[in-house]
Design an enzyme around this catalytic site. Structure first.
Site: not given
Length: 418
Positions: A50-51, A107, A189, A187, A114
């Site tokens: 994703c990065n 990163s 989220g 929660g 990761q």
């Protein structure tokens, strides 16, 4: 021959652009087949997260234009749109880039672990696509070794620098063995999901998720093998929890002092840890006044995070020194390949010369030549041919006056031995 690393990442390109050039798992095999079919490309490994989207490779000439042309064509994107965000490194700089990426120094979150797993997966996929040979195999194995050294010899990954990770690390400091703890997450989220992932990594077997709507919580229930309850059921289940971590968007507190008092009585005052990472707060501040209740807010975690960021920055400096040493080691190995190639060429030339003179000698014998004269001629000619270039080199070095180079050449020819 040249090693290269080219691509874009979170520092150079927007999310929108990174999405355009990301490789889906389904497209990788076709991508490798096309890439290796390009002129000049010998080996390649594609890393797509994703990065970042990056291509590491081995080309015959120090020119990545062929790869850039293919990259843009494969993703159907104009070079003018990509080039302003694209970086391309060769040889030592490419080696350094892969090492830094593998160690988490490049990163979004400094030192995050990761990326190493993602690099290893990319390398494995490249191996399955048969796009890796001797050079890239050694390069990536060296990168994995460097990353392991950095993790072992520095504190780059020892300090939490995300709220979710800091919350779990705090819980681990207080309850040293989280595998025996019961956790209530309030929660559903992104932050709570990340907390849940960290808890699973710490082998927490008993997780309950409380949310306003059970439908949203059910996705996390399946992911973490957890149990779901509604917010209204919290008072009934609160006493079962050793650790409570809350992150909701509620404008009012969900857990009050009275609710915790009741839970502590049921627990016979066994300690409870409350970590409130919501803004506005989910847990009343007065809970922290209760004996056997330990309350930490998001501000407390931010204090920990800032201290840990500084610690990671200091560890990163140590990591860069390790990387520098490892680059030198790898470059020495690359240089040794040139010697291997030179030795191979020297041996091949000598064998060709031998075969040529031997063929002439056999021909002379078949024509009735005197065997003794033929053998002497073979030995004489072979000796002259083999010492011709070394003799020239000795003469040139002697005339240059470079005693050091002369001694190296004498040693190589065995002239310094008694």
């Amino acid at each position: 021959m040249s090693l290269f690393a080219l691509g874009i990442n979170h520092q150079t390109a927007s999310v929108a652009l990174r999405e355009k050039v990301a490789f889906s798992p389904e497209s990788l095999l076709d991508a490798y087949q096309q890439l290796l079919a390009q002129p000049n490309v010998l080996e390649a490994v594609i890393v797509s997260t994703c990065n970042r989207t990056e291509i590491y490779g081995h080309v015959e000439l120090e020119n990545c234009q062929t790869v850039i042309d293919w990259f843009c064509g494969f993703h159907q994107i104009a070079q003018s749109e990509l080039l302003k965000s694209l970086y391309c490194y060769h040889d030592e700089k490419a080696i350094q880039h892969l090492f830094r990426v593998s160690c988490g120094l490049d990163s979004l979150v400094l030192g995050e672990p990761q990326i190493l797993g993602q690099i290893k997966q990319a390398f494995s996929t490249a191996g399955q696509a048969k796009s890796v040979s001797k050079l890239l195999n050694r390069w990536f194995q060296h990168a994995f070794t460097v990353a392991k050294r950095v993790r072992t010899e520095t504190q780059i990954g020892a300090n939490a620098i995300s709220v979710a990770f800091a919350a779990v690390c705090l819980a681990k400091q207080i309850f040293s063995d989280l595998s025996k703890s019961r956790v209530l997450l309030i929660g559903a989220g992104e932050t709570i999901e990340l907390v849940g992932k960290y808890l699973v990594e710490h082998n927490v077997p008993n997780i309950t998720i409380a949310n306003r709507t059970l439908s949203r919580a059910m996705g996390l229930v399946e992911q973490f093998d957890a149990h779901a309850i509604t917010l209204e059921e919290i008072p009934t289940h609160l006493s079962d929890a050793d650790i409570v971590i809350s992150s909701t968007a509620s404008p009012l507190p969900i857990i009050g002092k009275g609710m915790v008092e009741s839970a502590l009585k049921k627990r016979r005052h066994q300690p409870m840890l409350f970590i409130d990472i919501a803004v506005p707060r989910d847990i009343e501040a007065q809970v922290g006044e209760l004996r056997d209740a330990y309350l930490y807010s998001v501000d407390d975690l931010h204090g920990i995070i800032e201290e840990n960021k500084q610690a990671r920055q200091e560890a990163a400096i140590e990591a860069e020194k390790i990387i520098e040493d490892c680059i030198v080691d790898f470059c020495h190995w690359l240089e040794s390949l040139k010697a291997v190639e030179s030795i191979r060429n020297y041996r091949n030339n000598s064998e060709l010369l031998r075969d040529e003179l031997l063929a002439r000698a056999i021909s002379s014998l078949e024509k009735g030549g005197d065997p003794q004269k033929v053998v002497k001629a073979l030995a004489f000619k072979l000796t002259n041919k083999l010492i011709h270039y070394p003799s020239q080199a000795l003469t040139q070095v002697s005339q240059s006056g470079d005693d050091n180079e002369l001694q190296i050449l004498r040693s190589a020819l065995g002239l310094n031995e008694e």
